[in-house]
Design an enzyme around this catalytic site. Structure first.
Site, PDB file in Angstrom:
ATOM      1  CG  ASN A   9      -1.712   1.203   1.469  1.00  0.00           C
ATOM      2  OD1 ASN A   9      -1.807   2.054   0.576  1.00  0.00           O
ATOM      3  ND2 ASN A   9      -2.317   1.325   2.644  1.00  0.00           N
ATOM      4  CD1 TRP A  10       3.160   1.031  -3.114  1.00  0.00           C
ATOM      5  CD2 TRP A  10       3.198   2.361  -4.926  1.00  0.00           C
ATOM      6  NE1 TRP A  10       3.748   0.333  -4.128  1.00  0.00           N
ATOM      7  CE2 TRP A  10       3.793   1.120  -5.261  1.00  0.00           C
ATOM      8  CE3 TRP A  10       3.111   3.352  -5.915  1.00  0.00           C
ATOM      9  CZ2 TRP A  10       4.298   0.853  -6.536  1.00  0.00           C
ATOM     10  CZ3 TRP A  10       3.610   3.073  -7.187  1.00  0.00           C
ATOM     11  CH2 TRP A  10       4.203   1.846  -7.486  1.00  0.00           C
ATOM     12  CE  LYS A  11      -0.240   3.221   4.829  1.00  0.00           C
ATOM     13  NZ  LYS A  11      -0.147   3.328   6.274  1.00  0.00           N
ATOM     14  CG  HIS A  96      -5.801   1.728   5.641  1.00  0.00           C
ATOM     15  ND1 HIS A  96      -5.368   2.696   6.516  1.00  0.00           N
ATOM     16  CD2 HIS A  96      -4.747   0.901   5.431  1.00  0.00           C
ATOM     17  CE1 HIS A  96      -4.091   2.464   6.811  1.00  0.00           C
ATOM     18  NE2 HIS A  96      -3.692   1.376   6.162  1.00  0.00           N
ATOM     19  CD  GLU A  98      -2.993   5.421   7.015  1.00  0.00           C
ATOM     20  OE1 GLU A  98      -3.003   5.489   5.770  1.00  0.00           O
ATOM     21  OE2 GLU A  98      -2.024   4.943   7.660  1.00  0.00           O
ATOM     22  CD  GLU A 168      -3.202  -2.506   7.634  1.00  0.00           C
ATOM     23  OE1 GLU A 168      -2.149  -2.742   7.052  1.00  0.00           O
ATOM     24  OE2 GLU A 168      -3.852  -1.451   7.472  1.00  0.00           O
ATOM     25  N   GLY A 174       2.815   2.468  10.708  1.00  0.00           N
ATOM     26  CA  GLY A 174       3.715   3.596  10.480  1.00  0.00           C
ATOM     27  C   GLY A 174       4.454   4.046  11.729  1.00  0.00           C
ATOM     28  CB  SER A 213       5.767  -1.429  11.871  1.00  0.00           C
ATOM     29  OG  SER A 213       5.332  -0.093  12.043  1.00  0.00           O
ATOM     30  N   GLY A 234       2.915  -1.040   4.258  1.00  0.00           N
ATOM     31  CA  GLY A 234       2.887   0.384   3.918  1.00  0.00           C
ATOM     32  C   GLY A 234       4.292   0.863   3.605  1.00  0.00           C
ATOM     33  N   GLY A 235       4.928   1.492   4.585  1.00  0.00           N
ATOM     34  CA  GLY A 235       6.243   2.121   4.413  1.00  0.00           C
ATOM     35  C   GLY A 235       7.247   1.270   3.643  1.00  0.00           C
TER      36      GLY A 235
HETATM   37  P1  PGA Z   1       3.038   0.434   7.610  1.00  0.00           P
HETATM   38  O1  PGA Z   1       1.537   0.575   7.076  1.00  0.00           O
HETATM   39  O2  PGA Z   1       3.588  -0.842   7.014  1.00  0.00           O
HETATM   40  O3  PGA Z   1       3.736   1.656   7.124  1.00  0.00           O
HETATM   41  O4  PGA Z   1       2.965   0.365   9.110  1.00  0.00           O
HETATM   42  C1  PGA Z   1       0.699  -0.543   6.926  1.00  0.00           C
HETATM   43  C2  PGA Z   1      -0.647  -0.105   6.394  1.00  0.00           C
HETATM   44  O5  PGA Z   1      -1.174   0.908   6.850  1.00  0.00           O
HETATM   45  O6  PGA Z   1      -1.209  -0.756   5.493  1.00  0.00           O
END
Ligand code: PGA
Length: 250
Positions: A9-11, A96, A98, A168, A174, A213, A234-235
């Site tokens: 997930n590149w966000k 998600h 977010e 998650e 993050g 993470s 994500g990251g």
């Molecule tokens: P992260 O994000 O790997 O940067 O913690 C995961 C996500 O929100 O899908």
């Protein structure tokens, strides 16, 4: 056996040029991806069409980070599930944390999005997870059970069988703070048990991904757990080197 899935997930990251370089680096390293793992990249909407042009002759699939709750019409700024399917998206992330947190997406909206995605044949990656205060108060099982019961548990079995779940924990996203493999396995097993109450044996075939993470240094231990069928990254998905290293951890 559950399908093994690794989704990146590149966000809201990468320009088109950066996104293309990232995809080119993944293609260059594609042979490192174990044959039983389905890798999915989930770039921003603006990148989907060009990313598909790069990936169409490869085994890596594409997904979107969100879709509209409505089929079409006067919803300025929204992108429909049908539009995503038309650029060859196969997956879409729904729910998600977010989106829940910053855009007020509640169960009712998420159910509409699930319906839209399923109607056009997209595979939803449906996210659940508790906040830090819920983890600390010990109420995380109840939180996750209600996130499931209000949404995916209401699908018919045929639709449910197409859904991928991502656990998650919000406190791990993050933050660099990963759930331990034991903490993650405990919740994954609980998710499977909760889904089995509605869908019986189908729950045994549901892919349940871990996100929060996840990185090359902890991926192997997480993926070795019985009920962890992959990752939503994500990251670390913004670095082809790290993302491929995570793929090799299966
Ligand atoms: P992260 O994000 O790997 O940067 O913690 C995961 C996500 O929100 O899908």
């Amino acid at each position: 056996m559950c399908k093994k899935i690794l989704a990146g997930n590149w966000k809201m990251n990468t320009t088109i040029e950066q996104g293309i370089s990232l995809v080119a680096a993944l293609i260059a390293g594609e042979k490192e991806i174990p044959a039983h793992v389905q890798v999915v990249v989930v770039p921003p909407f603006t990148h989907l069409h060009i990313v598909h042009q790069y990936l169409k002759n490869h085994g890596i699939m594409i997904g979107a980070q969100n879709c509209a709750a409505h089929a079409k019409g006067a919803y300025t700024g929204e992108v429909s599930a049908e539009m995503l399917a038309s650029v060859s998206c196969q997956y879409v992330i729904i729910g998600h944390s977010e989106r829940r947190e910053y855009y007020g997406e509640n169960a009712q909206i998420l159910n509409q999005k699930l319906a839209q995605a399923l109607r056009v044949g997209l595979t939803p990656i449906f996210c659940v997870g508790e906040r830090l205060e819920e983890r600390e108060a010990g109420s995380y099982f109840a939180v996750i059970a209600s996130q499931l019961r209000e949404t995916v548990a209401m699908l018919n079995p045929s639709d449910f069988s197409k859904v991928v779940i991502a656990y998650e924990p919000v406190w791990a996203i993050g933050t660099g703070k990963t759930a331990t493999a034991e903490q993650a396995q405990e919740v994954h097993a609980f998710i499977r048990k909760t889904l089995a109450e509605s869908f019986g044996i189908l729950a045994a075939q549901t892919s349940i991904l871990y996100g929060g993470s996840c990185k090359p240094s902890n991926a192997a231990e997480l993926f070795a757990q019985n009920d962890i069928d992959g990752g939503l990254i994500g990251g670390a998905s913004l670095s082809a080197e790290d993302f491929l290293a995570i793929a090799r951890a299966f």
